[in-house]
Design a protein around this motif. Structure first.
Motif, PDB file in Angstrom:
ATOM      1  N   ALA A  82      -0.104 -21.369  22.314  1.00 42.31           N
ATOM      2  CA  ALA A  82      -0.131 -20.749  23.590  1.00 42.31           C
ATOM      3  C   ALA A  82       0.739 -20.370  24.564  1.00 42.31           C
ATOM      4  O   ALA A  82       1.440 -18.979  24.284  1.00 42.31           O
ATOM      5  CB  ALA A  82      -1.021 -21.479  23.952  1.00 42.31           C
ATOM      6  N   GLU A  83       2.338 -20.920  24.108  1.00 39.92           N
ATOM      7  CA  GLU A  83       3.340 -21.276  24.497  1.00 39.92           C
ATOM      8  C   GLU A  83       4.395 -19.973  23.677  1.00 39.92           C
ATOM      9  O   GLU A  83       4.315 -19.100  24.810  1.00 39.92           O
ATOM     10  CB  GLU A  83       4.607 -22.651  24.130  1.00 39.92           C
ATOM     11  N   LEU A 187       7.420 -12.705  33.472  1.00 39.19           N
ATOM     12  CA  LEU A 187       6.976 -13.927  33.906  1.00 39.19           C
ATOM     13  C   LEU A 187       6.598 -13.482  35.663  1.00 39.19           C
ATOM     14  O   LEU A 187       6.538 -13.971  36.646  1.00 39.19           O
ATOM     15  CB  LEU A 187       8.579 -14.127  34.586  1.00 39.19           C
ATOM     16  N   THR A 188       6.488 -11.923  36.046  1.00 41.39           N
ATOM     17  CA  THR A 188       5.972 -11.342  36.662  1.00 41.39           C
ATOM     18  C   THR A 188       4.627 -11.302  37.457  1.00 41.39           C
ATOM     19  O   THR A 188       3.473 -11.697  38.686  1.00 41.39           O
ATOM     20  CB  THR A 188       6.676 -10.420  38.164  1.00 41.39           C
ATOM     21  N   VAL A 189       4.117 -10.360  36.685  1.00 39.09           N
ATOM     22  CA  VAL A 189       2.786  -9.018  36.851  1.00 39.09           C
ATOM     23  C   VAL A 189       1.980 -10.250  36.276  1.00 39.09           C
ATOM     24  O   VAL A 189       0.962  -9.991  36.191  1.00 39.09           O
ATOM     25  CB  VAL A 189       3.610  -8.309  35.977  1.00 39.09           C
ATOM     26  N   VAL A 197       6.897 -18.966  27.738  1.00 35.22           N
ATOM     27  CA  VAL A 197       7.578 -19.401  27.300  1.00 35.22           C
ATOM     28  C   VAL A 197       8.464 -17.866  26.190  1.00 35.22           C
ATOM     29  O   VAL A 197       8.806 -18.187  26.052  1.00 35.22           O
ATOM     30  CB  VAL A 197       7.100 -20.489  26.001  1.00 35.22           C
ATOM     31  N   TRP A 198       7.254 -17.672  25.841  1.00 37.09           N
ATOM     32  CA  TRP A 198       7.528 -16.352  25.264  1.00 37.09           C
ATOM     33  C   TRP A 198       8.860 -15.289  26.016  1.00 37.09           C
ATOM     34  O   TRP A 198       9.533 -14.423  26.112  1.00 37.09           O
ATOM     35  CB  TRP A 198       6.552 -15.914  24.397  1.00 37.09           C
ATOM     36  N   TRP A 199       8.500 -15.012  27.448  1.00 32.73           N
ATOM     37  CA  TRP A 199       8.824 -13.753  28.145  1.00 32.73           C
ATOM     38  C   TRP A 199      10.540 -14.942  28.613  1.00 32.73           C
ATOM     39  O   TRP A 199      11.736 -14.120  28.788  1.00 32.73           O
ATOM     40  CB  TRP A 199       8.299 -14.037  30.039  1.00 32.73           C
ATOM     41  N   TRP A 200      10.341 -15.986  28.712  1.00 33.17           N
ATOM     42  CA  TRP A 200      11.560 -16.892  29.548  1.00 33.17           C
ATOM     43  C   TRP A 200      12.520 -16.362  27.642  1.00 33.17           C
ATOM     44  O   TRP A 200      13.900 -16.309  27.962  1.00 33.17           O
ATOM     45  CB  TRP A 200      11.831 -17.990  29.675  1.00 33.17           C
ATOM     46  N   ILE A 201      11.780 -16.445  26.456  1.00 41.12           N
ATOM     47  CA  ILE A 201      13.027 -16.244  25.151  1.00 41.12           C
ATOM     48  C   ILE A 201      13.107 -15.197  25.493  1.00 41.12           C
ATOM     49  O   ILE A 201      14.449 -14.500  25.087  1.00 41.12           O
ATOM     50  CB  ILE A 201      11.567 -16.505  24.350  1.00 41.12           C
TER      51      ILE A 201
END
Length: 251
Positions: A82-83, A187-189, A197-201
Motif C-alpha cells: 500500500a505504501e 500530498l495535497t489533493v 510514501v510514493w508522493w514523497w519519493i
C-alpha cells in the motif's frame, strides 16, 4: 647484349619483375575477371543503411520495453504494498521509465520526440492488455491521446539532459517540474485516500533531477532558469491534474 631468360614477367604486386604493378582488387560494383580473362558479373555492393533505419530500431526498442512496463504497471496495482501502490497509478510512474529509455537510446530531438510518444502510447496499450488478462476492462483511448501529446515533451526534455546551456536548463525544468508537481498533488489533493510514501519519493526524485541539472548547467545564471521553470511546470502540472477529471472524465 643481355640474354633473355625466356620467361614472361609474372603479374602482380610491387615485387613483380620489372616493377610492373599487378591488377587492383575489384571494388564494389566492378566487373569480375577470372583467371582465363572471362568477364563475370559485378561484385555485389553493400549499400550503407540509412540513419533513419537505426533510429527506427531504437524507437521500436523503446516501444517494446514500454509495452512490458505498462503490463507490469497493471500487475503492480495488485501486488505492490500500500505504501508504494500509487507508483503504479501515477503519471510519474510512466514519466520516469520513459525519460530513462529516451535518455539512454535517443540520439536526436526528432528521435526523442517520437520515442517519447511511442513509449507513452505503448505503456497505455501494455496496461490495457494486462488489465484485460486480470479481468478488468480498460479503454486506452483517452490516455493514448494524452500520451501522443505528452510523450514528445517528456522525450525531448529527457534528451535535453544530454546537452548543455539553455537546453539542459529547460529539460531539467520539465522533468523535475512534472515529478515535483505530481508529488505535491498527491500530498495535497489525494492525501486522504493514498499513502504519502510514493508522493514523497516523487518529490525527492524530482528534486534530485533539479539539483543534478543545476550543478551541470553553464553559465551559472541558467540555474535560476531551471529553478524557476521547475516551479512553473510543477504549478501547471498540479493545476492540470486537478482539472483533468472535471474536463475529461466528468464532462
Amino acid at each position: 647484349m643481355a640474354r633473355s631468360t625466356g620467361r614472361a614477367p609474372a603479374p602482380g604486386g610491387a615485387g613483380a619483375p620489372g616493377g610492373v604493378p599487378g591488377p587492383a582488387a575489384p571494388g564494389p560494383g566492378a566487373a569480375r575477371v577470372d583467371a582465363h580473362g572471362h568477364i563475370g558479373g559485378p561484385v555485389p555492393a553493400h549499400a550503407p543503411r540509412h540513419p533513419w533505419f537505426a533510429a527506427a530500431r531504437r524507437i521500436l526498442l523503446v516501444a517494446v520495453a514500454a509495452v512490458v512496463l505498462g503490463g507490469l504497471t497493471s500487475w503492480g496495482q495488485l501486488l505492490l504494498p500500500a505504501e508504494t501502490a500509487s507508483a503504479a497509478n501515477s503519471a510519474g510512474g510512466w514519466t520516469i521509465p520513459t525519460a530513462l529509455l529516451v535518455l539512454l537510446l535517443a540520439r536526436t530531438y526528432p528521435e526523442a520526440s517520437l520515442a517519447g510518444a511511442a513509449s507513452f502510447v505503448s505503456l497505455t496499450l501494455g496496461y490495457a492488455v494486462a488489465s484485460g488478462w486480470r479481468g478488468i476492462a480498460f479503454d486506452p483511448t483517452t490516455w493514448a491521446i494524452i500520451g501522443v501529446f505528452a510523450g514528445p515533451v517528456v522525450g525531448c526534455a529527457a534528451h535535453a539532459l544530454r546537452r548543455r546551456g539553455m537546453q539542459l536548463a529547460l529539460g531539467t525544468s520539465v522533468l523535475a517540474g512534472i515529478l515535483v508537481g505530481e508529488g505535491v498533488y498527491g500530498l495535497t489533493v489525494v492525501a486522504d485516500t493514498t499513502s504519502p510514501v510514493w508522493w514523497w519519493i516523487e518529490v525527492a526524485v524530482g528534486s534530485a533531477v533539479l539539483v543534478a541539472g543545476v550543478l551541470r548547467v553553464r553559465p551559472w545564471g541558467l540555474a535560476l532558469v531551471a529553478l524557476t521553470g521547475t516551479v512553473l511546470v510543477a504549478g501547471l502540472f498540479w493545476s492540470a491534474f486537478v482539472l483533468l477529471p472535471i474536463l475529461v472524465f466528468r464532462g
